[in-house]
Design an enzyme around this catalytic site. Structure first.
Site, PDB file in Angstrom:
ATOM      1  N   ASP A 299       1.644   6.783   1.670  1.00 27.89           N
ATOM      2  CA  ASP A 299       1.718   6.272   0.537  1.00 27.89           C
ATOM      3  C   ASP A 299       3.117   6.144  -0.051  1.00 27.89           C
ATOM      4  O   ASP A 299       3.704   5.824   1.397  1.00 27.89           O
ATOM      5  CB  ASP A 299       1.667   7.076  -1.036  1.00 27.89           C
ATOM      6  CG  ASP A 299       1.140   6.181  -2.308  1.00 27.89           C
ATOM      7  OD1 ASP A 299       2.492   5.984  -2.659  1.00 27.89           O
ATOM      8  OD2 ASP A 299       0.263   7.040  -2.595  1.00 27.89           O
TER       9      ASP A 299
ATOM     10  N   GLY B  15      -2.892   6.894  -1.367  1.00 29.02           N
ATOM     11  CA  GLY B  15      -3.385   8.206  -1.517  1.00 29.02           C
ATOM     12  C   GLY B  15      -2.580   9.020  -2.737  1.00 29.02           C
ATOM     13  O   GLY B  15      -3.337  10.137  -3.169  1.00 29.02           O
TER      14      GLY B  15
ATOM     15  N   HIS C 129      -7.155  -2.854  -7.656  1.00 26.62           N
ATOM     16  CA  HIS C 129      -7.326  -2.853  -9.056  1.00 26.62           C
ATOM     17  C   HIS C 129      -5.830  -3.268  -9.643  1.00 26.62           C
ATOM     18  O   HIS C 129      -5.300  -3.500 -10.940  1.00 26.62           O
ATOM     19  CB  HIS C 129      -8.185  -2.078  -9.853  1.00 26.62           C
ATOM     20  CG  HIS C 129      -7.492  -0.471 -10.325  1.00 26.62           C
ATOM     21  ND1 HIS C 129      -7.911  -0.159 -11.161  1.00 26.62           N
ATOM     22  CD2 HIS C 129      -5.939   0.574  -9.976  1.00 26.62           C
ATOM     23  CE1 HIS C 129      -6.925   0.870 -11.597  1.00 26.62           C
ATOM     24  NE2 HIS C 129      -6.272   1.471 -10.708  1.00 26.62           N
TER      25      HIS C 129
ATOM     26  N   ASP D 100       3.607   1.695   3.851  1.00 22.35           N
ATOM     27  CA  ASP D 100       4.395   0.565   2.692  1.00 22.35           C
ATOM     28  C   ASP D 100       2.796  -0.674   3.402  1.00 22.35           C
ATOM     29  O   ASP D 100       2.510  -1.113   4.248  1.00 22.35           O
ATOM     30  CB  ASP D 100       5.401  -0.423   2.612  1.00 22.35           C
ATOM     31  CG  ASP D 100       4.810  -1.855   1.680  1.00 22.35           C
ATOM     32  OD1 ASP D 100       3.995  -2.354   1.277  1.00 22.35           O
ATOM     33  OD2 ASP D 100       6.528  -3.038   1.606  1.00 22.35           O
TER      34      ASP D 100
HETATM   35  C1  LIG Z   1      -2.855   3.619  -9.374  1.00 21.27           C
HETATM   36  S1  LIG Z   1      -2.632   4.467  -8.030  1.00 21.27           S
HETATM   37  C2  LIG Z   1      -4.225   5.018  -7.136  1.00 21.27           C
HETATM   38  C3  LIG Z   1      -3.556   6.782  -6.400  1.00 21.27           C
HETATM   39  C4  LIG Z   1      -4.892   7.621  -5.236  1.00 21.27           C
HETATM   40  N1  LIG Z   1      -5.515   6.389  -4.919  1.00 21.27           N
HETATM   41  C5  LIG Z   1      -5.583   7.649  -6.852  1.00 21.27           C
HETATM   42  O1  LIG Z   1      -6.877   7.127  -6.331  1.00 21.27           O
HETATM   43  O2  LIG Z   1      -5.230   8.820  -7.021  1.00 21.27           O
HETATM   44  C6  LIG Z   1      -2.254   3.213  -6.509  1.00 21.27           C
HETATM   45  C7  LIG Z   1      -1.521   3.758  -5.566  1.00 21.27           C
HETATM   46  O3  LIG Z   1      -0.739   3.145  -4.859  1.00 21.27           O
HETATM   47  C8  LIG Z   1       0.978   3.719  -4.220  1.00 21.27           C
HETATM   48  N2  LIG Z   1       1.586   2.504  -4.124  1.00 21.27           N
HETATM   49  C9  LIG Z   1       1.404   1.591  -4.549  1.00 21.27           C
HETATM   50  N3  LIG Z   1       2.427   0.559  -4.137  1.00 21.27           N
HETATM   51  C10 LIG Z   1       2.491   0.792  -2.801  1.00 21.27           C
HETATM   52  C11 LIG Z   1       2.261   0.128  -1.994  1.00 21.27           C
HETATM   53  N4  LIG Z   1       3.424  -1.367  -1.417  1.00 21.27           N
HETATM   54  N5  LIG Z   1       2.477   0.448   0.002  1.00 21.27           N
HETATM   55  C12 LIG Z   1       1.349   1.869  -0.133  1.00 21.27           C
HETATM   56  N6  LIG Z   1       1.498   2.443  -1.484  1.00 21.27           N
HETATM   57  C13 LIG Z   1       1.258   1.558  -2.747  1.00 21.27           C
HETATM   58  C14 LIG Z   1       1.210   3.912  -5.193  1.00 21.27           C
HETATM   59  O4  LIG Z   1       1.869   4.872  -4.624  1.00 21.27           O
HETATM   60  C15 LIG Z   1      -0.064   4.747  -6.173  1.00 21.27           C
HETATM   61  O5  LIG Z   1      -0.280   5.873  -5.525  1.00 21.27           O
END
Ligand SMILES: C[S@@+](CC[C@H](N)C(=O)[O-])C[C@H]1O[C@@H](n2cnc3c(N)ncnc32)[C@H](O)[C@@H]1O
Length: 451
Positions: A309, A283, A350, A330
């Site tokens: 996150d 998030g 995505h 994670d």
């Molecule tokens: C494209 S962003 C979208 C963020 C948010 N949901 C939004 O729509 O604004 C993807 C999110 O996934 C998180 N992320 C990436 N790998 C992750 C992991 N292994 N576990 C948890 N979060 C992760 C990133 O830190 C990022 O905040």
């Protein structure tokens, strides 16, 4: 050859091409208005100069907040430009001019010129005064050249020789709270590695196979540290910040998920208060969960919203910590929060191939209470034809940055059923950015394709 190009009927026409089916839904009234305007002009046998006059009069305020019509009009205006431009002009713009503009805007951001100009009142200033606003010593002979390019592209206005005024765009870039400068910074910090030379070289080196390995990306090929996107963000706080700010700014601008998904759905059953109501997985800074909190504040007990996150992203979170529990997690590992009413993933899948998405989905499914928990995926659902420029660019950018992709409805159905979910409804954003896919545990029902 040139004559042949301009004799092409589309190249000569100033009339909108017939709308393709998906556009019809949102653009029909605009389209009719545009056709009427152009038909009138045709009857009046107006000259090309009159058309330019007419176009000059249109303003964003004319749409009175009607976003669908504004966006459809932008699309028509772009189509008009695409038809009017010679291929050389279009290529020039893509391959030459855009890079010069991006480098110039980044220089202005580095120098803090837009921010200081805004803070100083945002009025007309001389070149000399602009140099004084900059954080570093700048040669006026340099700045005048950069200003010329920005003025020629309406980023600033040239009111007299070496006298400039900001436009709405430069004022927005100078507004720290708007986070607009993060777009330019992110282009510089991240996007260049997922595009241009790196993408084409990567695709050649991987034999033009559809990329699906997050460890092997165009981004990684291009980036100096030879690491993937998320690892690079984790290693360098400034790179995490430019990305997080961009996501925040983009999420603020996109249609909020709470506007086209009926959030009452989540509260319209007997709530199990021993578990959270909503878990926003991945998030980021908490923008989406805060929208839900604002809408249902009174109905939400303390700590019954959870923001998950990576720790580096959560360090920048801004949420009401009475209602929202901040939890590093994670999502490639088992989901520790069980039996929540809903698990939401916005712009998460995505970023991931089907293989990794299945891992995330299966961990989520294992934490869900059958018949009670809902899965909410906020993401692009590509139409079978006529994807918007936003959707198609997002898809190829995900390819370059993360070897990931956007999905059609069929691809979502296959992915979700593979993890044991059935789709209940797809809630569509009328502005065609994203959709909310609402799903629960269970096999898809017969005839459920018509969503
Ligand atoms: C494209 S962003 C979208 C963020 C948010 N949901 C939004 O729509 O604004 C993807 C999110 O996934 C998180 N992320 C990436 N790998 C992750 C992991 N292994 N576990 C948890 N979060 C992760 C990133 O830190 C990022 O905040």
């Amino acid at each position: 050859m040139e004559g042949a190009y301009f004799s092409h009927p589309e190249a000569q026409s100033v009339f909108p091409t017939p709308l393709q089916k998906p556009d019809l839904l949102i653009a029909s009234s605009t389209h009719i208005k545009i056709i009427r305007t152009f038909s009138k002009l045709k009857k009046m046998a107006v000259s090309a100069t009159n058309i330019a006059d007419l176009l000059r009069q249109a303003n964003a305020q004319d749409f009175d907040g009607d976003e669908s019509t504004r966006l459809a009009t932008i699309r028509e205006a772009q189509r008009l430009v695409n038809r009017l431009q010679h291929p050389t002009e279009r290529s020039w713009e893509i391959a030459f001019e855009n890079w010069a503009i991006l480098g110039t805007l980044q220089t202005f951001v580095d120098l803090g010129v837009f921010e200081r100009w805004r803070d100083a009142g945002g009025g007309p200033v001389s070149l000399e005064a602009l140099c004084e606003l900059a954080k570093a010593n700048v040669d006026p002979k340099l700045l005048v050249r950069l200003c010329r390019l920005l003025a020629a592209n309406d980023f600033i206005e040239e009111v007299a020789e070496e006298q400039y005024k900001p436009t709405a765009f430069s004022l927005a870039l100078g507004d720290k709270d708007s986070l607009q400068a993060a777009w330019i910074q992110c282009g510089h910090d991240h996007f260049k590695y997922g595009g241009l030379d790196h993408l084409s070289r990567f695709l050649k080196e991987t034999s033009y196979l559809n990329p699906a390995d997050v460890e092997n990306t165009a981004y990684r090929l291009g980036c100096p540290e030879n690491v993937g996107f998320w690892d690079r963000c984790s290693l360098t706080p400034e790179l995490q910040a430019s990305f997080s700010e961009l996501m925040e700014s983009w999420t603020r601008r996109k249609t909020h998920w709470t506007e086209y998904f009926d959030t009452n759905v989540l509260l319209s059953c007997e709530i199990d208060h021993s578990a959270p109501i909503l878990v926003d997985v991945g998030g980021n800074r908490g923008h989406d969960i805060s929208l839900f909190r604002a809408r249902h504040h009174a109905a939400i007990p303390s700590g019954s919203l959870v923001l998950q996150d990576r720790p580096e992203a959560l360090a920048l979170a801004e949420v009401d910590q009475d209602k929202v529990l901040i939890m590093p997690h994670d999502f490639l590992t088992p989901q520790p929060v069980c039996n929540a009413r809903a698990y939401m993933f916005h712009a998460v899948f995505h970023d991931w191939s089907d293989e990794k998405s299945l891992v995330i989905l299966k961990h989520t499914a294992a934490a869900m209470k059958p018949g009670y928990s809902r899965l909410l995926i906020v993401d692009v659902v590509l139409p079978p034809t006529g994807a918007s420029a936003f959707q198609a660019a997002m898809d190829v950018s995900m390819m370059g940055l993360l070897s990931a992709k956007e999905r059609t409805q069929g691809m979502w159905e296959e992915l979700l059923s593979g993890a044991g979910f059935k789709i209940l409804k797809i809630w569509k954003d009328p502005k065609r950015y994203e959709s909310v896919i609402e799903a629960e545990l269970g096999a898809p029902e017969e005839g459920a394709r018509d969503l």
